[in-house]
Motif scaffolding. Sequence first.
Motif, PDB file in Angstrom:
ATOM      1  N   LEU A  40      31.947  28.630  40.518  1.00 40.76           N
ATOM      2  CA  LEU A  40      30.989  28.799  41.619  1.00 40.76           C
ATOM      3  C   LEU A  40      31.627  28.462  42.965  1.00 40.76           C
ATOM      4  O   LEU A  40      31.392  29.151  43.966  1.00 40.76           O
ATOM      5  CB  LEU A  40      29.762  27.909  41.378  1.00 40.76           C
ATOM      6  N   ILE A  41      32.430  27.417  42.980  1.00 39.91           N
ATOM      7  CA  ILE A  41      33.117  27.049  44.224  1.00 39.91           C
ATOM      8  C   ILE A  41      34.066  28.157  44.650  1.00 39.91           C
ATOM      9  O   ILE A  41      34.124  28.529  45.835  1.00 39.91           O
ATOM     10  CB  ILE A  41      33.866  25.713  44.041  1.00 39.91           C
ATOM     11  N   HIS A  42      34.809  28.715  43.692  1.00 44.60           N
ATOM     12  CA  HIS A  42      35.741  29.805  44.003  1.00 44.60           C
ATOM     13  C   HIS A  42      34.988  31.037  44.500  1.00 44.60           C
ATOM     14  O   HIS A  42      35.406  31.686  45.483  1.00 44.60           O
ATOM     15  CB  HIS A  42      36.564  30.148  42.767  1.00 44.60           C
ATOM     16  N   ALA A  43      33.873  31.358  43.839  1.00 44.14           N
ATOM     17  CA  ALA A  43      33.092  32.519  44.259  1.00 44.14           C
ATOM     18  C   ALA A  43      32.525  32.319  45.661  1.00 44.14           C
ATOM     19  O   ALA A  43      32.504  33.264  46.476  1.00 44.14           O
ATOM     20  CB  ALA A  43      31.961  32.768  43.263  1.00 44.14           C
ATOM     21  N   ALA A  44      32.082  31.101  45.959  1.00 40.59           N
ATOM     22  CA  ALA A  44      31.557  30.813  47.288  1.00 40.59           C
ATOM     23  C   ALA A  44      32.653  30.932  48.348  1.00 40.59           C
ATOM     24  O   ALA A  44      32.419  31.440  49.455  1.00 40.59           O
ATOM     25  CB  ALA A  44      30.941  29.416  47.321  1.00 40.59           C
ATOM     26  N   GLU A  45      33.847  30.460  48.004  1.00 41.16           N
ATOM     27  CA  GLU A  45      34.968  30.580  48.946  1.00 41.16           C
ATOM     28  C   GLU A  45      35.351  32.036  49.182  1.00 41.16           C
ATOM     29  O   GLU A  45      35.676  32.433  50.303  1.00 41.16           O
ATOM     30  CB  GLU A  45      36.171  29.789  48.404  1.00 41.16           C
ATOM     31  N   THR A  46      35.303  32.865  48.118  1.00 40.29           N
ATOM     32  CA  THR A  46      35.599  34.283  48.246  1.00 40.29           C
ATOM     33  C   THR A  46      34.552  34.965  49.130  1.00 40.29           C
ATOM     34  O   THR A  46      34.886  35.787  50.003  1.00 40.29           O
ATOM     35  CB  THR A  46      35.632  34.954  46.858  1.00 40.29           C
ATOM     36  N   ALA A  47      33.279  34.630  48.908  1.00 38.57           N
ATOM     37  CA  ALA A  47      32.205  35.193  49.724  1.00 38.57           C
ATOM     38  C   ALA A  47      32.323  34.736  51.174  1.00 38.57           C
ATOM     39  O   ALA A  47      32.051  35.508  52.108  1.00 38.57           O
ATOM     40  CB  ALA A  47      30.849  34.787  49.150  1.00 38.57           C
ATOM     41  N   GLN A  48      32.762  33.490  51.367  1.00 35.91           N
ATOM     42  CA  GLN A  48      32.939  32.973  52.725  1.00 35.91           C
ATOM     43  C   GLN A  48      34.024  33.753  53.459  1.00 35.91           C
ATOM     44  O   GLN A  48      33.882  34.085  54.651  1.00 35.91           O
ATOM     45  CB  GLN A  48      33.296  31.490  52.679  1.00 35.91           C
ATOM     46  N   ALA A  49      35.117  34.078  52.741  1.00 32.64           N
ATOM     47  CA  ALA A  49      36.186  34.871  53.347  1.00 32.64           C
ATOM     48  C   ALA A  49      35.689  36.261  53.722  1.00 32.64           C
ATOM     49  O   ALA A  49      36.017  36.793  54.802  1.00 32.64           O
ATOM     50  CB  ALA A  49      37.357  34.968  52.378  1.00 32.64           C
ATOM     51  N   ALA A  50      34.861  36.872  52.848  1.00 34.15           N
ATOM     52  CA  ALA A  50      34.307  38.195  53.142  1.00 34.15           C
ATOM     53  C   ALA A  50      33.363  38.134  54.337  1.00 34.15           C
ATOM     54  O   ALA A  50      33.341  39.035  55.187  1.00 34.15           O
ATOM     55  CB  ALA A  50      33.577  38.737  51.914  1.00 34.15           C
ATOM     56  N   GLN A  51      32.576  37.056  54.401  1.00 33.23           N
ATOM     57  CA  GLN A  51      31.665  36.889  55.544  1.00 33.23           C
ATOM     58  C   GLN A  51      32.437  36.730  56.846  1.00 33.23           C
ATOM     59  O   GLN A  51      32.082  37.324  57.878  1.00 33.23           O
ATOM     60  CB  GLN A  51      30.763  35.678  55.330  1.00 33.23           C
ATOM     61  N   ASN A  52      33.496  35.943  56.806  1.00 34.79           N
ATOM     62  CA  ASN A  52      34.306  35.736  58.012  1.00 34.79           C
ATOM     63  C   ASN A  52      34.923  37.047  58.501  1.00 34.79           C
ATOM     64  O   ASN A  52      34.955  37.337  59.702  1.00 34.79           O
ATOM     65  CB  ASN A  52      35.398  34.706  57.742  1.00 34.79           C
ATOM     66  N   ALA A  53      35.428  37.857  57.536  1.00 36.33           N
ATOM     67  CA  ALA A  53      36.041  39.130  57.907  1.00 36.33           C
ATOM     68  C   ALA A  53      35.011  40.078  58.501  1.00 36.33           C
ATOM     69  O   ALA A  53      35.264  40.756  59.514  1.00 36.33           O
ATOM     70  CB  ALA A  53      36.695  39.762  56.678  1.00 36.33           C
ATOM     71  N   ALA A  54      33.825  40.142  57.894  1.00 35.99           N
ATOM     72  CA  ALA A  54      32.775  41.019  58.403  1.00 35.99           C
ATOM     73  C   ALA A  54      32.295  40.569  59.775  1.00 35.99           C
ATOM     74  O   ALA A  54      31.996  41.391  60.647  1.00 35.99           O
ATOM     75  CB  ALA A  54      31.607  41.053  57.419  1.00 35.99           C
TER      76      ALA A  54
END
Length: 429
Positions: A40-54
């Motif tokens: 879950l932590i890894h998935a949240a970090e991946t989503a955070q990276a996608a949010q930052n890029a968007a």
Amino acid sequence: MHDIRAIRENPAAFDAALARRGLSPLSSDVLALDEARRALIHAAETAQAAQNAASKQVGAAKAKGDDAEFERLRALVAEKKAEIAAMTAEADQKDAALRDMLMRIPNSPLPEVPEGADEAGNVELRRWGTPRTFDFAPKEHFEIAGVKPGMDFATAAKLSGSRFVVLRGAVIRVHRALAQLMLDTHVGEHGLTETWTPVLVKEEAMYGTNQLPKFAEDSYQTTNGWWLVPTSEVTLTNTVAGDILDEAVLPIRMTAHTQCFRSEAGSAGKDTTGMLRQHQFEKVEMVSITTPETSLAEHERMTRCAEAILEKLDLPYRTIVLCTGDMGFGATKTHDLEVWLPGQNTYREISSVSVCGDFQARRMNARYRPAGGKPEFVHTLNGSGLAVGRCLIAVLENGQQADGSVDLPEALWPYLGGKRRIAANGDLV
């Protein structure tokens, strides 16, 4: 508390240690929860990276006048933000569940601890003193004529219920003298620092010394959330909670004389007569904070400190090492001292001295900084030096005479104004 990294690296060793305590393997349950939390932590970090890029692309789309792309990216940012919040909340729940699971698992016994299912597997290390031969049938402490006027269970029951006692006159004088002798010996001869601490503590202090969450029913909690200490191990050990100590200050050696409170849950029917097992009692506690390299030597030293009190009082005792099935929850190795009680014709526990390794330190986040190194967890130790009420019992039973009087140990005479006996009528003479 166990180190989750150590469990990941060697789950078989973790399960083997639990098996020595008679417990089923738990590594698979622990690691499944840990893996879910980490995913879950890894998935949240991946989503955070996608949010930052968007988020970076939103401005560019707006500047280009590309409204469709702008709306798509803005919706993506909102979507990722919601995903991150949900996954973070779930990860926090998993983390709390993992911490609770780890806090309910007992410490691992050291390799040299004898294996056994219960007290029958304990191993005697040594004995000191020879039990006295009586020319009459020795009585239990509460049956001795000279003790009866000063040990009132009926009034205590009227005030508080069962497993309380009111002490008066000569008996309470001897009780107080014993506590003073213990403190003076530990401070003056053993180099411990006398400390006075509260008997009401916050919940986190009880967690720190592993009374919670597993043993909540063994202690008393007030209506506003404080807990009454079952022993000053709780307060003395928690004095270093959250600290990073300089190695030069270790070992820290403390002693305290306090009231202690235990509900005695699960002990129905045990020692219901006399004052051997009470809800409220006094104890002189010893606590040491050490480096990992010195904790086992400190364990031997603390055991000798407790033994010295019994020797001063000329009370026969034996020292045993507890087996894996009889050892306390937080201990990695324990010595028990058992004093001879002629009224029961047996040895009974009067002190338990345990080394806990870094088990409590992890719960408290108590660390030290080696010279030139990174912070490491301290090791903690605790032991009774001694239980004052049980020591009183031993003094009374071993010193009893045929006429109902009690001869008191010479070490106590200076604390009693030179008085040497409790007469058959209860007077200190």
